[in-house]
Scaffold this active site. Structure first.
Site, PDB file in Angstrom:
ATOM      1  NE  ARG A  21      13.809   9.221 -31.585  1.00  9.50           N
ATOM      2  CZ  ARG A  21      14.916   9.813 -31.138  1.00  9.50           C
ATOM      3  NH1 ARG A  21      15.511   9.389 -30.039  1.00  9.50           N
ATOM      4  NH2 ARG A  21      15.442  10.829 -31.787  1.00  9.50           N
ATOM      5  CG  HIS A  59       8.804   5.277 -30.807  1.00  7.51           C
ATOM      6  ND1 HIS A  59       9.766   4.358 -31.160  1.00  7.51           N
ATOM      7  CD2 HIS A  59       8.984   6.322 -31.637  1.00  7.51           C
ATOM      8  CE1 HIS A  59      10.502   4.837 -32.151  1.00  7.51           C
ATOM      9  NE2 HIS A  59      10.046   6.035 -32.448  1.00  7.51           N
ATOM     10  CG  ASN A 108       9.746   0.754 -29.836  1.00  6.62           C
ATOM     11  OD1 ASN A 108       9.653   1.928 -30.198  1.00  6.62           O
ATOM     12  ND2 ASN A 108       8.682   0.024 -29.578  1.00  6.62           N
TER      13      ASN A 108
END
Length: 324
Positions: free
Chosen positions: A64, A68, A96
């Protein structure tokens, strides 16, 4: 000079120009560190394996984290930069704050790399390789990572606020991915990373309490036990309730049963254009893994900084102490 030699001179000039441009711009290559830091991939793999052995969830977090990063201003490790008086960090952007973690794992790996070959391996490349190694560590596919990315000197908090999120509808998700050169199949394949990892209560509370028709009633009831209606925002639930710690295609089988934890998961099966892809992956784990690996390669090559662009950070959280 005879006229028949002119074409040769023109061709030679073009070749020299192309060579000059490629050296200036830089090209990603799987052998990029073979001479300058031959142990780089081993160091990254060891760090990832150690982190995942301590906490299985970390595999999902590293994948992830890479996602991101790449979706903001390209795969440039901007997500790792800490806040400064003149720069707002991407770490504090809402998407986040809710799900990005694993920074310390990347920092530890980078420290080992700086000890072995200082100023050579970029934080952006560490993120790309770590995502691949995290997949392998939990039984997922492997793929060849092309290397040679360089690190940005600035973060972009504003763009980070617009990252694809758990409340997005299908049209928004497809548009977000298309803007990065990724197709609907890439979206469905990359969403399969949710076969591992967990989500915080506040990210799926509305879904399990709204009594909608796109969620299994028993599944919703079970999830409510660990996610009260008004408290417990940080309570965790597995994204794949069947095999939460193994990389497989059960995520898609869950969607067929209306047991997707996040809204952004379930819309893949309920929406036109992705429904059939979910069915394909639910039936064939081999196809899912092949497409996941392909999509991860495409994502890892979104707008990389190469050649003379960017820097090599010595500390991933700071642009000041870096090599040019």
């Amino acid at each position: 000079m005879p006229s028949h030699t002119t074409p040769c001179i023109v061709v030679l000039s073009c070749l020299l120009l192309l060579l000059s441009l490629s050296q200036c711009q830089g090209l990603l290559s799987p052998t990029f560190y073979n001479k300058t830091c031959p142990n780089a991939l081993n160091i990254i793999r060891t760090g990832v394996n150690q982190a995942v052995s301590r906490e299985r969830r970390m595999a999902a977090s590293l994948i992830r984290l890479h996602f991101h990063d790449c979706f903001v201003q390209g795969c440039d490790a901007s997500i790792l930069l800490d806040e400064t008086p003149t720069m707002e960090s991407e770490k504090t952007a809402l998407p986040n704050l809710g799900s990005a973690r694993g920074y310390e794992v990347i920092d530890d790996i980078k420290h080992e790399l700086e000890t072995s070959c200082p100023g050579i391996v970029s934080c952006a490349d560490v993120l790309s390789v770590a995502a691949r190694d995290a997949s392998v560590a939990v039984g997922g596919p492997s793929w060849t990572v092309k290397l040679g990315r360089r690190d940005s000197t600035k973060a972009n908090h504003t763009i980070a606020e617009t990252l694809p999120g758990p409340f997005d509808n299908l049209d928004t998700l497809i548009s977000s991915f298309a803007n990065k050169g990724l197709y609907a199949r890439d979206l469905v394949a990359l969403s399969g990373a949710h076969t591992i990892g967990q989500a915080q209560c506040f990210l799926f509370r509305d879904r399990i309490y709204d009594n909608g028709t796109d969620i299994d009633a028993g599944f919703a009831s079970t999830r409510r036990r660990q996610c009260p209606k008004n408290t417990g925002n940080g309570q965790l639930a597995p994204l794949d309730v069947v095999t939460p710690n193994s990389f497989d295609n059960n995520y898609y089988k869950n969607l067929l049963q209306k047991k997707g934890l996040l809204q952004s998961d379930q819309v893949l099966f309920s929406g036109e254009g992705t429904h059939s892809i979910v069915l394909e992956y639910a039936r064939s784990p081999q196809l899912f893994e092949a497409d996941f690996a392909s999509a991860m390669i495409k994502m890892s090559e979104i707008q990389p900084l190469t050649g003379q662009n960017g820097i090599i950070r010595k500390v991933c959280g700071a642009a000041l102490h870096s090599s040019i």
